[in-house]
Design an enzyme around this catalytic site. Structure first.
Site, mmCIF file in Angstrom:
data_model
loop_
_atom_site.group_PDB
_atom_site.id
_atom_site.type_symbol
_atom_site.label_atom_id
_atom_site.label_comp_id
_atom_site.label_asym_id
_atom_site.label_seq_id
_atom_site.Cartn_x
_atom_site.Cartn_y
_atom_site.Cartn_z
ATOM 1 C CE LYS A 82 -3.949 1.963 2.577
ATOM 2 N NZ LYS A 82 -4.817 1.810 3.766
ATOM 3 C CB SER A 157 -8.101 3.592 2.675
ATOM 4 O OG SER A 157 -7.283 3.024 3.666
ATOM 5 C CB SER A 181 -8.369 0.823 5.587
ATOM 6 O OG SER A 181 -9.091 2.005 5.379
HETATM 7 N N1 GLN Z 1 -13.322 3.755 6.003
HETATM 8 C C1 GLN Z 1 -12.751 4.211 7.227
HETATM 9 C C2 GLN Z 1 -12.528 5.696 7.183
HETATM 10 O O1 GLN Z 1 -12.852 6.274 6.212
HETATM 11 C C3 GLN Z 1 -11.497 3.460 7.538
HETATM 12 C C4 GLN Z 1 -10.246 4.065 7.017
HETATM 13 C C5 GLN Z 1 -9.028 3.271 7.384
HETATM 14 O O2 GLN Z 1 -9.119 2.233 8.038
HETATM 15 N N2 GLN Z 1 -7.867 3.779 7.014
HETATM 16 O O3 GLN Z 1 -12.043 6.283 8.095
#
Ligand code: GLN
EC number: 6.3.5.7
Length: 471
Positions: A82, A157, A181
């Site tokens: 990532k 994400s 994410s």
């Molecule tokens: N979807 C969640 C957010 O928008 C999780 C993001 C993440 O885990 N980096 O915060």
């Protein structure tokens, strides 16, 4: 001549054996992945960059395997990383314009560990900007498409990492998980994803989103693959004072006591997701496991609690992108204008929204009303888990309330987007580990999955039950 490698059938074990027994080399394997990336990545946009030295890396590993210097399970295994994890000398952008040309000056601890294990780094994967989002639509470089349906999101994400594994553009991948994410994109793409216990894996060299929540973890096609990567990247690190080695001894029960928080599952869950969840419960029952109804009274507030504490930490962490030290710089007439211009141009909409929300909840007068209360709530959510784990070994829920949605479908409605995190954020609030496992598909062929949650450092419980579910 090496055999033609069928990437779809490959898992970590068979890939490792293939290399060890000389059926193919690390170079052959990397070549096969590069070919697949070349045809599929233009459609999926899973990678932001494919490294130009992949075959050189593979040649070096092949030599080391030959000389006996490398022999572990990850030697020669192609992995996707990532784009918020630092690899020395390579670009790392967190999918933001802010860091478009930023070069990492050191290796993240997880990268150092993977290098010693002899992995091949294929490239860096797409993500929501600074990991804020659940669809990869917040990337400054366009969304990742779901390999199961190109009109749909891969989740986020870590959508690029999930899409890469699901589409056979990498055997395994690293993601990060602050509120879901790793698990949510894993679920949307039909792969396995682990959010480790907070502190199990070092965060050193990972671009911070919300530091008291962030964890690095693996995505893979099988529970065994995820477990193998986790055992290499975990462990205490002197560069991350929140990291620690597990001191817990886990006894794997023959049959599990599995908690189901019925009250928490009532609202807003897609019917097919619920049906799949019920089927999974029946399977677990017939395998001899015991299903126990549990109560997690404060979980209804978890999402609100997360979106207050997370934005507060985001606003503090992202203050460092000021045009002076990292990445983009736009010059104004004085320093303050430099800040405004740089941050105005470098950050996308969602990142700005969260910085503003976070600044608000921390500001004088509102701190007590929001930040302090949310922090107290976080403790209550943690106690809910601790109470539940006195009765049960693990807890299961769906991973996400819906299957992958259409690109653009939730883009103008942040609240709808945030609701996708309802089942994943509690584990980050409490620091407990959770595993997303695919358990089937809906009528249109979109992957569905469940999430298993265990007590702190109970990853082995997750792997053990997770394996049964994928069987
Ligand atoms: N979807 C969640 C957010 O928008 C999780 C993001 C993440 O885990 N980096 O915060």
């Amino acid at each position: 001549m090496a055999e033609i490698i069928n990437l779809t059938e490959l898992d970590l074990k068979s890939a490792g054996e293939g290399i060890k027994t000389g059926r193919f080399s690390a170079r052959d394997l990397a070549t096969a992945y590069l070919a697949k990336i070349e045809t599929s990545n233009p459609k999926l946009n899973a990678y932001l960059e494919v490294f130009s030295d992949v075959l050189d890396q593979a040649d070096l590993v092949d030599q080391k395997i030959k000389s006996g210097e490398l022999s572990g399970p990850l030697a020669g295994i192609p992995i996707a990383i990532k784009d918020n994890i630092l690899i020395k000398g390579r670009t790392v952008t967190a999918a933001s314009k802010m860091l478009a040309n930023y070069q990492a000056t050191y290796d993240a601890t997880v990268i150092e560990k993977l290098k010693s294990a002899g992995v091949i780094f294929l490239g860096r994967t797409n993500m929501d900007e600074f990991a804020m989002g659940g669809s990869t639509e917040n990337s400054a470089y366009g969304p990742t498409k779901n390999p199961h349906d190109l009109d749909r999101v891969a989740g986020g994400s870590s959508g690029g990492s999930a899409g890469a594994v699901a589409g056979d553009l990498a055997l395994v991948a690293l993601g990060t998980d602050t509120g879901g994410s790793i698990r949510q994109p894993a679920s949307y793409c039909g792969v396995v994803g682990l959010k480790p216990t907070y502190g199990a894996v070092s965060r050193y060299g990972v671009i911070a989103m919300a530091s008291s929540f962030d964890q690095v973890g693996p995505l893979g096609k099988t529970v065994a693959d995820v477990k193998a990567v986790f055992s290499v990247i975990k462990g205490q690190d002197k560069f991350d004072s929140t990291s620690q080695n597990s001191s817990v001894t886990i006894k794997i029960p023959k049959t599990f006591k599995i908690g189901v928080p019925e009250d928490f599952l009532k609202e807003g869950v897609d019917q097919e997701v619920m049906a799949n969840f019920r089927t999974t419960i029946e399977k677990l029952k017939s395998a001899g496991h015991q299903i126990v109804k549990i109560n997690l009274p404060n979980f209804h507030y978890a999402l609100a609690c997360y979106y207050i504490l997370m934005t507060a930490e985001v606003s503090a962490n992202l203050a460092r992108f000021d045009g002076v030290r990292y990445g983009l710089r736009q010059d104004g007439k004085d320093m303050v204008e430099d800040y405004f211009l740089t941050r105005g141009a470098g950050f996308g909409k969602e990142v700005k929204r969260r910085i503003m929300l976070g600044t608000y909840v921390l500001s004088s007068g509102y701190y007590d009303a929001y930040y302090r209360r949310a922090n107290n709530l976080r403790q209550l959510i943690k106690s809910d888990y601790l109470e539940a784990f006195k009765q049960v070994d693990v807890i299961i829920t769906p991973t996400a309330p819906t299957p992958a949605f259409k690109i653009g479908e939730n883009a103008t409605d942040p609240l709808k987007m945030y609701l996708e995190d309802i089942f994943t954020v509690p584990a980050n609030l409490a620091g407990v580990p959770a595993l997303a496992v695919p358990t089937g598909k809906n009528q249109t062929g979109l992957p569905l999955g469940i999430q298993i949650t265990a007590p702190h450092f109970g990853e082995d419980l997750l792997f053990s039950l997770g394996r049964e579910l994928e069987a």
